[in-house]
Scaffold this motif. Structure first.
Motif, PDB file in Angstrom:
ATOM      1  N   ALA A  46      32.136   1.138  -2.523  1.00  0.00           N
ATOM      2  CA  ALA A  46      30.770   0.727  -2.866  1.00  0.00           C
ATOM      3  C   ALA A  46      30.455  -0.563  -2.120  1.00  0.00           C
ATOM      4  O   ALA A  46      31.055  -1.600  -2.372  1.00  0.00           O
ATOM      5  CB  ALA A  46      30.634   0.536  -4.366  1.00  0.00           C
ATOM      6  N   ALA A  47      29.538  -0.488  -1.182  1.00  0.00           N
ATOM      7  CA  ALA A  47      29.120  -1.667  -0.423  1.00  0.00           C
ATOM      8  C   ALA A  47      28.013  -2.409  -1.173  1.00  0.00           C
ATOM      9  O   ALA A  47      27.982  -3.639  -1.198  1.00  0.00           O
ATOM     10  CB  ALA A  47      28.645  -1.258   0.966  1.00  0.00           C
ATOM     11  N   HIS A  48      27.125  -1.637  -1.783  1.00  0.00           N
ATOM     12  CA  HIS A  48      26.001  -2.184  -2.545  1.00  0.00           C
ATOM     13  C   HIS A  48      25.674  -1.191  -3.641  1.00  0.00           C
ATOM     14  O   HIS A  48      25.630   0.009  -3.385  1.00  0.00           O
ATOM     15  CB  HIS A  48      24.769  -2.390  -1.660  1.00  0.00           C
ATOM     16  N   ALA A  49      25.416  -1.694  -4.851  1.00  0.00           N
ATOM     17  CA  ALA A  49      25.130  -0.775  -5.953  1.00  0.00           C
ATOM     18  C   ALA A  49      24.147  -1.378  -6.937  1.00  0.00           C
ATOM     19  O   ALA A  49      24.113  -2.591  -7.144  1.00  0.00           O
ATOM     20  CB  ALA A  49      26.426  -0.414  -6.674  1.00  0.00           C
ATOM     21  N   PHE A  50      23.365  -0.486  -7.524  1.00  0.00           N
ATOM     22  CA  PHE A  50      22.444  -0.853  -8.589  1.00  0.00           C
ATOM     23  C   PHE A  50      22.724   0.053  -9.783  1.00  0.00           C
ATOM     24  O   PHE A  50      22.772   1.269  -9.649  1.00  0.00           O
ATOM     25  CB  PHE A  50      20.985  -0.688  -8.150  1.00  0.00           C
ATOM     26  N   ASP A  51      22.933  -0.556 -10.951  1.00  0.00           N
ATOM     27  CA  ASP A  51      23.168   0.153 -12.205  1.00  0.00           C
ATOM     28  C   ASP A  51      22.003  -0.163 -13.124  1.00  0.00           C
ATOM     29  O   ASP A  51      21.809  -1.312 -13.511  1.00  0.00           O
ATOM     30  CB  ASP A  51      24.496  -0.308 -12.817  1.00  0.00           C
ATOM     31  N   ARG A  52      21.234   0.834 -13.463  1.00  0.00           N
ATOM     32  CA  ARG A  52      20.064   0.649 -14.324  1.00  0.00           C
ATOM     33  C   ARG A  52      20.428  -0.015 -15.646  1.00  0.00           C
ATOM     34  O   ARG A  52      19.642  -0.761 -16.213  1.00  0.00           O
ATOM     35  CB  ARG A  52      19.433   2.019 -14.571  1.00  0.00           C
ATOM     36  N   ASP A  53      21.635   0.250 -16.144  1.00  0.00           N
ATOM     37  CA  ASP A  53      22.077  -0.337 -17.408  1.00  0.00           C
ATOM     38  C   ASP A  53      22.867  -1.630 -17.222  1.00  0.00           C
ATOM     39  O   ASP A  53      23.383  -2.185 -18.192  1.00  0.00           O
ATOM     40  CB  ASP A  53      22.937   0.669 -18.185  1.00  0.00           C
ATOM     41  N   PRO A 103       0.783  -1.228   0.000  1.00  0.00           N
ATOM     42  CA  PRO A 103       0.000   0.000   0.000  1.00  0.00           C
ATOM     43  C   PRO A 103       0.823   1.291   0.000  1.00  0.00           C
ATOM     44  O   PRO A 103       0.324   2.314  -0.419  1.00  0.00           O
ATOM     45  CB  PRO A 103      -0.831  -0.108   1.277  1.00  0.00           C
ATOM     46  N   ALA A 104       2.054   1.254   0.446  1.00  0.00           N
ATOM     47  CA  ALA A 104       2.824   2.493   0.539  1.00  0.00           C
ATOM     48  C   ALA A 104       4.270   2.242   0.113  1.00  0.00           C
ATOM     49  O   ALA A 104       4.831   1.187   0.392  1.00  0.00           O
ATOM     50  CB  ALA A 104       2.784   3.019   1.967  1.00  0.00           C
ATOM     51  N   PRO A 105       4.882   3.225  -0.561  1.00  0.00           N
ATOM     52  CA  PRO A 105       6.273   3.057  -1.003  1.00  0.00           C
ATOM     53  C   PRO A 105       7.251   2.771   0.146  1.00  0.00           C
ATOM     54  O   PRO A 105       8.155   1.958  -0.006  1.00  0.00           O
ATOM     55  CB  PRO A 105       6.584   4.383  -1.687  1.00  0.00           C
ATOM     56  N   ALA A 106       7.078   3.430   1.290  1.00  0.00           N
ATOM     57  CA  ALA A 106       7.985   3.179   2.420  1.00  0.00           C
ATOM     58  C   ALA A 106       7.864   1.738   2.899  1.00  0.00           C
ATOM     59  O   ALA A 106       8.858   1.092   3.237  1.00  0.00           O
ATOM     60  CB  ALA A 106       7.709   4.150   3.565  1.00  0.00           C
ATOM     61  N   ALA A 107       6.649   1.211   2.889  1.00  0.00           N
ATOM     62  CA  ALA A 107       6.442  -0.186   3.270  1.00  0.00           C
ATOM     63  C   ALA A 107       7.068  -1.124   2.249  1.00  0.00           C
ATOM     64  O   ALA A 107       7.595  -2.178   2.608  1.00  0.00           O
ATOM     65  CB  ALA A 107       4.950  -0.483   3.422  1.00  0.00           C
ATOM     66  N   ALA A 108       7.045  -0.729   0.981  1.00  0.00           N
ATOM     67  CA  ALA A 108       7.664  -1.548  -0.066  1.00  0.00           C
ATOM     68  C   ALA A 108       9.169  -1.637   0.145  1.00  0.00           C
ATOM     69  O   ALA A 108       9.760  -2.707   0.013  1.00  0.00           O
ATOM     70  CB  ALA A 108       7.356  -0.965  -1.442  1.00  0.00           C
ATOM     71  N   VAL A 109       9.799  -0.517   0.485  1.00  0.00           N
ATOM     72  CA  VAL A 109      11.245  -0.520   0.751  1.00  0.00           C
ATOM     73  C   VAL A 109      11.548  -1.407   1.943  1.00  0.00           C
ATOM     74  O   VAL A 109      12.434  -2.258   1.896  1.00  0.00           O
ATOM     75  CB  VAL A 109      11.771   0.918   0.981  1.00  0.00           C
ATOM     76  N   ASP A 138      20.093  -0.996   9.340  1.00  0.00           N
ATOM     77  CA  ASP A 138      19.894  -2.275  10.032  1.00  0.00           C
ATOM     78  C   ASP A 138      20.322  -3.475   9.192  1.00  0.00           C
ATOM     79  O   ASP A 138      20.478  -4.575   9.718  1.00  0.00           O
ATOM     80  CB  ASP A 138      18.419  -2.451  10.420  1.00  0.00           C
ATOM     81  N   TYR A 139      20.520  -3.285   7.898  1.00  0.00           N
ATOM     82  CA  TYR A 139      20.889  -4.387   6.998  1.00  0.00           C
ATOM     83  C   TYR A 139      22.340  -4.301   6.529  1.00  0.00           C
ATOM     84  O   TYR A 139      22.773  -5.107   5.721  1.00  0.00           O
ATOM     85  CB  TYR A 139      19.937  -4.393   5.791  1.00  0.00           C
ATOM     86  N   LEU A 140      23.081  -3.332   7.059  1.00  0.00           N
ATOM     87  CA  LEU A 140      24.482  -3.158   6.687  1.00  0.00           C
ATOM     88  C   LEU A 140      25.383  -3.717   7.772  1.00  0.00           C
ATOM     89  O   LEU A 140      25.015  -3.732   8.948  1.00  0.00           O
ATOM     90  CB  LEU A 140      24.787  -1.668   6.461  1.00  0.00           C
ATOM     91  N   ARG A 199      14.259  -9.518   0.446  1.00  0.00           N
ATOM     92  CA  ARG A 199      15.138  -9.752  -0.703  1.00  0.00           C
ATOM     93  C   ARG A 199      16.492  -9.082  -0.588  1.00  0.00           C
ATOM     94  O   ARG A 199      17.377  -9.340  -1.397  1.00  0.00           O
ATOM     95  CB  ARG A 199      14.427  -9.313  -1.978  1.00  0.00           C
ATOM     96  N   GLY A 200      16.657  -8.160   0.365  1.00  0.00           N
ATOM     97  CA  GLY A 200      17.965  -7.568   0.588  1.00  0.00           C
ATOM     98  C   GLY A 200      18.120  -6.148   0.065  1.00  0.00           C
ATOM     99  O   GLY A 200      17.183  -5.524  -0.417  1.00  0.00           O
ATOM    100  N   ILE A 201      19.350  -5.676   0.168  1.00  0.00           N
ATOM    101  CA  ILE A 201      19.660  -4.276  -0.101  1.00  0.00           C
ATOM    102  C   ILE A 201      19.552  -3.915  -1.574  1.00  0.00           C
ATOM    103  O   ILE A 201      18.946  -2.903  -1.926  1.00  0.00           O
ATOM    104  CB  ILE A 201      21.053  -3.932   0.464  1.00  0.00           C
ATOM    105  N   VAL A 202      20.125  -4.702  -2.462  1.00  0.00           N
ATOM    106  CA  VAL A 202      20.149  -4.320  -3.882  1.00  0.00           C
ATOM    107  C   VAL A 202      18.738  -4.221  -4.472  1.00  0.00           C
ATOM    108  O   VAL A 202      18.456  -3.253  -5.187  1.00  0.00           O
ATOM    109  CB  VAL A 202      21.087  -5.232  -4.693  1.00  0.00           C
ATOM    110  N   PRO A 203      17.814  -5.145  -4.204  1.00  0.00           N
ATOM    111  CA  PRO A 203      16.450  -4.940  -4.706  1.00  0.00           C
ATOM    112  C   PRO A 203      15.798  -3.664  -4.163  1.00  0.00           C
ATOM    113  O   PRO A 203      15.053  -2.996  -4.877  1.00  0.00           O
ATOM    114  CB  PRO A 203      15.700  -6.189  -4.243  1.00  0.00           C
ATOM    115  N   ALA A 204      16.086  -3.314  -2.915  1.00  0.00           N
ATOM    116  CA  ALA A 204      15.556  -2.064  -2.356  1.00  0.00           C
ATOM    117  C   ALA A 204      16.185  -0.856  -3.052  1.00  0.00           C
ATOM    118  O   ALA A 204      15.498   0.133  -3.330  1.00  0.00           O
ATOM    119  CB  ALA A 204      15.796  -2.013  -0.851  1.00  0.00           C
TER     120      ALA A 204
END
Length: 152
Positions: free
Chosen positions: A50-57, A7-13, A149-151, A20-25
């Motif tokens: 870089a501890a965790h990264a997401f690259d759109r490409d 129902p809410a973006p904050a809840a989705a994060v 809390d997940y790092l 599923r972890g940090i990278v999906p968030a």
């Protein structure tokens, strides 16, 4: 776009971090912007790693994995709690032009441990000029602290 039915973006994060972890968030937060990269960089002495990264490409480059603190935009986020530039090559505040010609836009927010010491930064960045709406900044201020809390 990630298929998240909450129902809410904050809840989705929060749900993605837990299930599923940090990278999906990070991917979810990236999808809310036009920035190519979204990452968490950890302060390690005089460098940011870089501890965790997401690259759109999906082409995450090695030159982005370790950045000298004094040449990074993260230095400003660490110093002020938050830093943003939508067009670094034209930003009069940046006298030393960190990563001139490479990183052109940046939004960063300080991540602190429970005891108050800096962990590093949450960042959106791109090789092209990009901006971030004020309402998205307000949202990020709400959800970014959840990552600590997940790092390690």
């Amino acid at each position: 776009m990630l298929d998240v039915d909450l129902p809410a973006p904050a809840a989705a994060v929060r749900s993605l971090l837990a299930s599923r972890g940090i990278v999906p968030a990070l991917a979810l937060l990236n999808d809310r912007t036009s920035f190519r990269f979204t990452a968490i960089y950890k302060l390690n002495g005089d460098v940011m790693r870089a501890a965790h990264a997401f690259d759109r490409d999906s082409e995450y480059r090695t030159w982005l994995k370790v950045v000298p603190l004094g040449k990074s935009f993260c230095q400003y986020a660490l110093e002020h709690g938050e830093f943003m530039t939508s067009h670094a090559s034209k930003d009069q505040r940046l006298t030393n032009r960190p990563y001139a010609g490479m990183v052109e836009s940046y939004y960063g927010r300080l991540l602190t441990r429970g005891c108050g010491t800096p962990y590093g930064t949450f960042i959106h960045f791109d090789l092209e000029p990009r901006s971030i709406p004020t309402e998205e900044i307000r949202f990020l201020r709400e959800v970014i602290p959840q990552f600590i809390d997940y790092l390690e």
